[in-house]
Write a protein that holds these residues in place. Sequence first.
Motif, PDB file in Angstrom:
ATOM      1  N   ALA A   3       0.825  -1.207   0.000  1.00 18.02           N
ATOM      2  CA  ALA A   3       0.000   0.000   0.000  1.00 18.02           C
ATOM      3  C   ALA A   3       0.860   1.258   0.000  1.00 18.02           C
ATOM      4  O   ALA A   3       0.520   2.266  -0.634  1.00 18.02           O
ATOM      5  N   MET A   4       1.996   1.223   0.698  1.00 17.65           N
ATOM      6  CA  MET A   4       2.905   2.359   0.694  1.00 17.65           C
ATOM      7  C   MET A   4       3.512   2.562  -0.690  1.00 17.65           C
ATOM      8  O   MET A   4       3.641   3.688  -1.171  1.00 17.65           O
ATOM      9  N   VAL A   5       3.868   1.462  -1.338  1.00 16.62           N
ATOM     10  CA  VAL A   5       4.410   1.541  -2.695  1.00 16.62           C
ATOM     11  C   VAL A   5       3.363   2.107  -3.658  1.00 16.62           C
ATOM     12  O   VAL A   5       3.683   2.830  -4.600  1.00 16.62           O
ATOM     13  N   CYS A   6       2.093   1.811  -3.371  1.00 12.69           N
ATOM     14  CA  CYS A   6       1.000   2.272  -4.243  1.00 12.69           C
ATOM     15  C   CYS A   6       0.458   3.644  -3.858  1.00 12.69           C
ATOM     16  O   CYS A   6      -0.529   4.108  -4.443  1.00 12.69           O
ATOM     17  N   GLY A   7       1.052   4.288  -2.855  1.00 14.41           N
ATOM     18  CA  GLY A   7       0.675   5.657  -2.539  1.00 14.41           C
ATOM     19  C   GLY A   7      -0.451   5.827  -1.546  1.00 14.41           C
ATOM     20  O   GLY A   7      -1.097   6.878  -1.509  1.00 14.41           O
ATOM     21  N   PHE A   8      -0.678   4.825  -0.683  1.00 18.74           N
ATOM     22  CA  PHE A   8      -1.750   4.931   0.315  1.00 18.74           C
ATOM     23  C   PHE A   8      -1.282   5.548   1.633  1.00 18.74           C
ATOM     24  O   PHE A   8      -2.001   5.498   2.622  1.00 18.74           O
ATOM     25  N   LYS A  44      -6.326  -6.309  -5.404  1.00 22.60           N
ATOM     26  CA  LYS A  44      -6.337  -4.929  -5.903  1.00 22.60           C
ATOM     27  C   LYS A  44      -4.951  -4.311  -5.862  1.00 22.60           C
ATOM     28  O   LYS A  44      -4.545  -3.606  -6.792  1.00 22.60           O
ATOM     29  N   LEU A  45      -4.216  -4.566  -4.799  1.00 21.04           N
ATOM     30  CA  LEU A  45      -2.854  -4.038  -4.720  1.00 21.04           C
ATOM     31  C   LEU A  45      -1.942  -4.722  -5.738  1.00 21.04           C
ATOM     32  O   LEU A  45      -1.094  -4.065  -6.356  1.00 21.04           O
ATOM     33  N   ARG A  46      -2.113  -6.022  -5.914  1.00 19.33           N
ATOM     34  CA  ARG A  46      -1.320  -6.745  -6.915  1.00 19.33           C
ATOM     35  C   ARG A  46      -1.535  -6.156  -8.297  1.00 19.33           C
ATOM     36  O   ARG A  46      -0.578  -5.929  -9.048  1.00 19.33           O
ATOM     37  N   ASP A  47      -2.796  -5.866  -8.632  1.00 15.34           N
ATOM     38  CA  ASP A  47      -3.093  -5.291  -9.947  1.00 15.34           C
ATOM     39  C   ASP A  47      -2.483  -3.897 -10.093  1.00 15.34           C
ATOM     40  O   ASP A  47      -1.964  -3.546 -11.153  1.00 15.34           O
ATOM     41  N   LYS A  48      -2.564  -3.094  -9.026  1.00 16.16           N
ATOM     42  CA  LYS A  48      -1.972  -1.751  -9.074  1.00 16.16           C
ATOM     43  C   LYS A  48      -0.466  -1.817  -9.281  1.00 16.16           C
ATOM     44  O   LYS A  48       0.112  -1.029 -10.037  1.00 16.16           O
ATOM     45  N   LEU A  49       0.173  -2.738  -8.603  1.00 13.73           N
ATOM     46  CA  LEU A  49       1.620  -2.886  -8.741  1.00 13.73           C
ATOM     47  C   LEU A  49       1.992  -3.311 -10.161  1.00 13.73           C
ATOM     48  O   LEU A  49       2.972  -2.801 -10.736  1.00 13.73           O
ATOM     49  N   GLU A  50       1.236  -4.232 -10.712  1.00  9.87           N
ATOM     50  CA  GLU A  50       1.520  -4.688 -12.076  1.00  9.87           C
ATOM     51  C   GLU A  50       1.289  -3.583 -13.094  1.00  9.87           C
ATOM     52  O   GLU A  50       2.088  -3.379 -14.014  1.00  9.87           O
ATOM     53  N   GLN A  51       0.196  -2.836 -12.919  1.00  8.78           N
ATOM     54  CA  GLN A  51      -0.111  -1.754 -13.859  1.00  8.78           C
ATOM     55  C   GLN A  51       0.926  -0.637 -13.815  1.00  8.78           C
ATOM     56  O   GLN A  51       1.225  -0.011 -14.830  1.00  8.78           O
ATOM     57  N   SER A  52       1.482  -0.382 -12.629  1.00  4.46           N
ATOM     58  CA  SER A  52       2.462   0.692 -12.480  1.00  4.46           C
ATOM     59  C   SER A  52       3.894   0.211 -12.692  1.00  4.46           C
ATOM     60  O   SER A  52       4.830   1.015 -12.650  1.00  4.46           O
ATOM     61  N   GLY A  53       4.071  -1.081 -12.893  1.00  8.48           N
ATOM     62  CA  GLY A  53       5.411  -1.624 -13.089  1.00  8.48           C
ATOM     63  C   GLY A  53       6.242  -1.624 -11.820  1.00  8.48           C
ATOM     64  O   GLY A  53       7.480  -1.571 -11.888  1.00  8.48           O
ATOM     65  N   ARG A  54       5.596  -1.695 -10.654  1.00  9.17           N
ATOM     66  CA  ARG A  54       6.319  -1.592  -9.390  1.00  9.17           C
ATOM     67  C   ARG A  54       6.387  -2.897  -8.603  1.00  9.17           C
ATOM     68  O   ARG A  54       6.720  -2.904  -7.427  1.00  9.17           O
ATOM     69  N   THR A  55       6.091  -3.999  -9.249  1.00  8.54           N
ATOM     70  CA  THR A  55       6.164  -5.280  -8.547  1.00  8.54           C
ATOM     71  C   THR A  55       7.564  -5.527  -8.023  1.00  8.54           C
ATOM     72  O   THR A  55       7.750  -6.031  -6.905  1.00  8.54           O
TER      73      THR A  55
END
Length: 387
Positions: A106-111, A164-175
């Motif tokens: 969540a921190m990586v995704c900006g939460f 949802k977080l997995r999808d966000k990481l994949e979409q942003s290339g941050r996995t």
Amino acid sequence: MSVITKNDQLIALCERLSQAEYITVDTEFLRDKTYWSKLCLIQVASEEEYHAIDPLAEDIDLAPFYDLLANEKVLKVFHAARQDIEIFVKEAGVVPKPLFDSQVAAMVCGFGDNIGYDKLVSNLTGQTLDKSSRFTDWSRRPLTQRQIEYALGDVTHLRIIYKKLRDKLEQSGRTSWLDEEMAELLNHETYITRPEDAWKRIKMRNNNRRFHAIVRKLAQWREQEAQRRNIPRNRIMRDEVLLEVAAIRPQHANSLNGIRGLPPQFGTTKPGQAVLKVVKEALDMPEDQLPTIPRPRPPAQNIDPVMELLKVLLKLKCQKEGVAAKLVATMDDLEKLAQDDKADIPALHGWRYELFGKEALDLKNGRIGFAMKDGEITVFALDEERS
């Protein structure tokens, strides 16, 4: 939904879960009166099912569950995993692999920094957690249906959060960013408490080497006692009392008896005699064996303005990229960077360097600057601006 209390039930459950792509895991434990956490309940879920496992049940052996945690074909999903994993390492020497921590993700995704589970549930599922059993005594049996439902909510909602977080990481290339952050949580050494390192958690303002020697030996003794007796370290001796003992350097029982914060006649007790022995050992240490106290680096001139500029840049970059600022650099990191372009901080390595560190060095060395444009702060290259 069920509560697993029998070994044959647990074996069957773990066999089914071993075929899952991922499982979500959480625990309930008590630690307010002990040094080691007391594991009271384990919650686990896959896409198809969710259960609570009762580790306090008489007919239960958690070996199948620990085997599941070690099964590298199944992803283990936690929220704020450190305390849970610490228990598993203590009980079975197991660090769950592979691992996904939704708080870090969540921190990586900006939460935001260290977002709580209830807030993440609200943000990603639109539901509100029942908090009524948050401070329950999980060691008491029988558990009520309400307690069980509350506990299981921590793993059922986590399934949605994970996807949802997995999808966000994949979409942003941050996995790969998350994989980098998981390295510390996957390191077995992260969860080992070594008594000889216990002094590091104590804040000391005295740079006398003999004082440091006494503090280190007292902290080691206290940690060993706390572990042996399984009680919180502050029940043995609070930090401020330990520092007072180190400052006074007592050499007989009466000296200990006069120290505020110690029990009456402490010097004549077995722990009191042990403290006197520890202090004597430190006082008898040869000068060349005393701890080396690194001299603090003198603060660079004009460091405060540099720090303020770095804070602005960090906030701008993290807002733009949608990542928690604390994950990129702490205030301590910024202070080190303000003084030294080659500071040993995470912000000057890996993805953090690309996101922030590189421009931070450019800002420090006059290659970029700030300007207001359309009511917003923007970053621009100074050489380009001059041209």
